[in-house]
Write an enzyme that holds these catalytic residues in place. Structure first.
Site, PDB file in Angstrom:
ATOM      1  N   ASN A  88      10.914   6.276  -0.486  1.00 45.39           N
ATOM      2  CA  ASN A  88      10.856   7.492  -1.286  1.00 45.39           C
ATOM      3  C   ASN A  88      12.231   8.003  -1.703  1.00 45.39           C
ATOM      4  OD1 ASN A  88       9.597  10.151  -2.177  1.00 45.39           O
ATOM      5  ND2 ASN A  88      10.851  10.873  -0.462  1.00 45.39           N
ATOM      6  N   TYR A 153      18.093   6.072 -13.900  1.00 48.35           N
ATOM      7  CA  TYR A 153      16.839   6.413 -13.228  1.00 48.35           C
ATOM      8  C   TYR A 153      15.676   5.615 -13.805  1.00 48.35           C
ATOM      9  CZ  TYR A 153      13.336   9.428 -10.997  1.00 48.35           C
ATOM     10  OH  TYR A 153      12.290   9.910 -10.237  1.00 48.35           O
ATOM     11  N   LYS A 157      13.464   2.816 -11.831  1.00 43.04           N
ATOM     12  CA  LYS A 157      12.050   3.082 -11.577  1.00 43.04           C
ATOM     13  C   LYS A 157      11.144   2.066 -12.287  1.00 43.04           C
ATOM     14  CE  LYS A 157      12.263   6.643  -8.830  1.00 43.04           C
ATOM     15  NZ  LYS A 157      11.820   6.521  -7.418  1.00 43.04           N
TER      16      LYS A 157
END
Length: 259
Positions: A88, A153, A157
């Site tokens: 996470n 990012y 991802k």
């Protein structure tokens, strides 16, 4: 025809409880991480939180292979087993592509893509020792599309979904499942850290940015971190034994839009 002819590999779908299961959660000091730790503990798991800072966590640099090996070794030395791995850890940098700092590109990739690979590699033998191992990765709405000023990012991802799918395919023979969740906008410190940058770029107030985030999701509200944590807890449970290699959006229906 004898029973079992169609299913030589019985499932472990036997309930919601995670008693006698050891779970490792990265990014455990953040808002979502804390909610995940709480949900897994409520289900009976022995949970070990990991972060680079924070209280009641094992501190490790998750951008490095050594840091990921150390956290797995810590859990195995303490619990003697590892059944659930929740990856996470994340952070955000907002910058135009042509100005995006090289060092931040490397750091985002290291934490959110390299780190999960190193964690999976270090934990693989423990997770596949007996059937029922679980891997859950926090993806993002940015796993499905682009977002302005989030090159590092978005790329990380996107990449992590490929890693999840490989883990799902290779783990299936061992009774291991690997899945991801992609939360919509949540009211967390990481999101709030972007507000001023968004406001400055768009020439509007922070309050207007918040209103825009809320309006982008059906129901005109933020996703509650507990809603995401509950989905992670479900995926970690025996009930989810047939869910493998997928990413579940938790975005109030935002991804249902045609455009």
């Amino acid at each position: 025809m004898t029973s079992g002819s169609f299913n030589e590999q019985p499932s472990d779908a036997s309930g919601w409880s995670l008693k006698r299961r050891a779970a490792l959660v990265t990014g455990a000091a953040g808002g979502l991480g804390k909610a995940i730790v709480t949900d897994l503990r409520d289900r009976g798991a022995d949970v070990y939180g990991v972060d680079i800072v924070g209280e009641d966590v094992f501190r490790a640099d998750l951008s490095t292979a050594a840091g990921n090996r150390d956290m797995v070794a810590h859990v195995l030395a303490t619990a003697g087993r590892l059944d659930i791995l929740v990856l996470n850890a994340a952070f955000q940098i907002v910058s135009p592509l042509d100005e995006f700092p090289d060092s931040e590109w490397e750091r985002q990739r290291a934490v959110m893509l390299d780190g999960p690979f190193f964690a999976l590699k270090a934990a693989w033998s423990a997770l596949t020792k007996v059937p029922g191992g679980r891997v859950i990765v926090t993806a993002s709405s940015c796993s499905w599309g682009g977002a302005r000023q989030k090159a590092g990012y978005c790329a990380s991802k996107h990449g992590v979904l490929g890693l999840v799918r490989v883990a799902a395919l290779e783990g299936a023979a061992h009774g291991l499942t690997a899945n991801a969740v992609s939360p919509g906008w949540m009211d967390t410190d990481m999101m709030r850290g972007q507000l001023e940058a968004h406001a400055a770029t768009r020439g509007i107030s922070v309050d207007e940015v918040i209103q825009g985030f809320r309006a982008a999701q059906p129901g005109n509200r933020f996703v509650d971190v507990r809603e995401v944590a509950a989905t992670v807890g479900f995926l970690a449970s025996p009930c989810a034994s047939a869910i493998n290699g997928t990413c579940i959006p938790i975005d109030l229906g935002a991804s249902a839009r045609a455009s």
